[in-house]
Design an enzyme around this catalytic site. Structure first.
Site, PDB file in Angstrom:
ATOM      1  N   ASN A  14      39.675  64.991  19.159  1.00  0.00           N
ATOM      2  CA  ASN A  14      39.426  63.572  18.915  1.00  0.00           C
ATOM      3  C   ASN A  14      40.667  63.022  18.222  1.00  0.00           C
ATOM      4  OD1 ASN A  14      38.590  61.052  18.188  1.00  0.00           O
ATOM      5  ND2 ASN A  14      36.908  61.723  16.862  1.00  0.00           N
ATOM      6  N   LYS A  16      41.312  60.066  17.583  1.00  0.00           N
ATOM      7  CA  LYS A  16      40.981  58.868  16.786  1.00  0.00           C
ATOM      8  C   LYS A  16      41.984  57.750  17.108  1.00  0.00           C
ATOM      9  CE  LYS A  16      38.595  61.830  13.571  1.00  0.00           C
ATOM     10  NZ  LYS A  16      38.139  62.111  12.212  1.00  0.00           N
ATOM     11  N   HIS A  99      29.991  59.030  16.675  1.00  0.00           N
ATOM     12  CA  HIS A  99      30.856  59.595  15.644  1.00  0.00           C
ATOM     13  C   HIS A  99      30.557  58.918  14.308  1.00  0.00           C
ATOM     14  CE1 HIS A  99      34.364  60.764  13.354  1.00  0.00           C
ATOM     15  NE2 HIS A  99      34.508  61.740  14.220  1.00  0.00           N
ATOM     16  N   GLU A 101      32.393  57.930  12.013  1.00  0.00           N
ATOM     17  CA  GLU A 101      33.242  56.771  11.696  1.00  0.00           C
ATOM     18  C   GLU A 101      32.700  55.517  12.359  1.00  0.00           C
ATOM     19  OE1 GLU A 101      36.918  58.651  12.836  1.00  0.00           O
ATOM     20  OE2 GLU A 101      36.712  59.983  11.098  1.00  0.00           O
ATOM     21  N   GLU A 171      28.922  67.311  12.684  1.00  0.00           N
ATOM     22  CA  GLU A 171      30.062  66.928  11.859  1.00  0.00           C
ATOM     23  C   GLU A 171      29.566  66.404  10.515  1.00  0.00           C
ATOM     24  OE1 GLU A 171      33.796  66.194  14.408  1.00  0.00           O
ATOM     25  OE2 GLU A 171      32.819  64.280  14.067  1.00  0.00           O
ATOM     26  N   GLY A 177      38.140  64.919   7.799  1.00  0.00           N
ATOM     27  CA  GLY A 177      39.406  64.390   7.288  1.00  0.00           C
ATOM     28  C   GLY A 177      39.624  64.660   5.813  1.00  0.00           C
ATOM     29  N   SER A 217      37.467  69.056   9.534  1.00  0.00           N
ATOM     30  CA  SER A 217      38.582  69.821   8.952  1.00  0.00           C
ATOM     31  C   SER A 217      38.767  71.197   9.582  1.00  0.00           C
ATOM     32  CB  SER A 217      38.413  69.943   7.425  1.00  0.00           C
ATOM     33  OG  SER A 217      38.430  68.662   6.824  1.00  0.00           O
TER      34      SER A 217
HETATM   35  P1  13P Z   1      39.103  66.214  11.131  1.00  0.00           P
HETATM   36  O1  13P Z   1      39.276  67.447  11.965  1.00  0.00           O
HETATM   37  O2  13P Z   1      40.372  65.437  10.945  1.00  0.00           O
HETATM   38  O3  13P Z   1      38.393  66.512   9.850  1.00  0.00           O
HETATM   39  O4  13P Z   1      38.149  65.228  11.961  1.00  0.00           O
HETATM   40  C1  13P Z   1      36.965  65.737  12.455  1.00  0.00           C
HETATM   41  C2  13P Z   1      36.376  64.726  13.350  1.00  0.00           C
HETATM   42  O5  13P Z   1      35.900  63.704  12.924  1.00  0.00           O
HETATM   43  C3  13P Z   1      36.395  65.001  14.804  1.00  0.00           C
HETATM   44  O6  13P Z   1      35.622  64.081  15.477  1.00  0.00           O
END
Ligand code: 13P
Length: 256
Positions: A14, A16, A99, A101, A171, A177, A217
């Site tokens: 991802n 992002k 997701h 976010e 997740e 993150g 992460s």
């Molecule tokens: P990170 O691997 O940067 O923590 O992000 C995970 C994520 O949200 C994947 O969709």
């Protein structure tokens, strides 16, 4: 398919809100050029919308698949800024829905995620449905309850066969993150709960078939420990997926 070993691991990147068409295509080409266990692991790249076509072109003759990070459930119309599933035809075979976010920053509800999941399926793509608890919820001992309500609400409109065809990404919000991944025990426990919830709502065969990834992460340093665990069917990778070599290390760790 009743043995958990029959599930094919899936590792998805991802990206992002990072990369445009040119650097996205370049990153995709370097992922495809890595020594990856394509015979054993599904590898998916989810660039931002403006990069989907360029990334799809870059990996066209390779086993790397392309996914969208976000779709709207309507097929077309006056929805400024949105991308529909039919608009991804010939470009993507996966799409992420729900997701954290999008839930936290853009107010997506479980019902929205359900509609998107149905739209993704009806367009012939594979949904990657993200679920997970916040830190407050985990600290309050609410993780199982949160996962139960998210999974129930998203999947209640789906048949067992439709459910089995989806991928779920567990997740935990506090691990995204932050550099603080869930421990392998925490990830395995939560994924076990998710599978139990699916078994209760859609039957054991669907629960045995649905693939459940871990995300939060994931790095070359922790991926072996996480992905060698029974029941963890791969990873959804954010930050580390922006580096082809790091992402490749994670894909290799997912091979059975
Ligand atoms: P990170 O691997 O940067 O923590 O992000 C995970 C994520 O949200 C994947 O969709």
């Amino acid at each position: 398919m009743t043995s958990p070993h029959a599930r094919r691991p899936i590792v998805a990147a991802n990206w992002k809100m990072n990369t445009g068409p040119d650097d996205g295509a370049e990153l995709a080409r370097s992922v495809a050029a890595q020594d990856l266990p394509f015979a054993q692991v599904d590898v998916v790249l989810c660039p931002p919308a403006t990069g989907v076509a360029a990334v799809a072109a870059a990996v066209r003759s390779t086993p790397v698949a392309v996914g969208a990070q976000h779709v709207f459930w309507e097929a077309s119309g006056a929805y400024t800024g949105e991308i529909s599933v039919p608009m991804l035809a010939g470009l993507a075979t996966y799409a992420i829905a729900g997701h954290s976010e999008r839930r936290q920053l853009f107010g997506e509800t479980d019902l929205d995620v359900q509609r998107k999941t149905l739209a993704i399926l009806s367009g012939g793509l594979t949904p990657i449905v993200a679920v997970g608890e916040s830190l407050d919820q985990r600290d309050a001992g609410e993780t199982l309850g949160v996962l139960r309500s998210q999974v129930r609400r998203v999947f209640e409109a789906l048949t067992p066969a439709e459910t089995a065809a989806c991928v779920i990404a567990y997740e935990p919000v506090w691990a995204i993150g932050t550099g603080r991944n869930a421990t392998p025990e925490q990830a395995q426990e939560a994924i076990g709960w998710i599978r139990d919830i699916v078994a209760a709502t859609h039957g054991q065969p669907a629960a045995n078939q649905i693939r459940v990834q871990y995300g939060g992460s994931v790095s070359p340093e922790n991926c072996e420990e996480l992905l060698s665990r029974e029941g963890i069917d791969g990873a959804l990778v954010g930050g580390a997926s922006l580096d082809a070599a790091k992402f490749a290390a994670i894909v290799r760790a997912a091979a059975p």
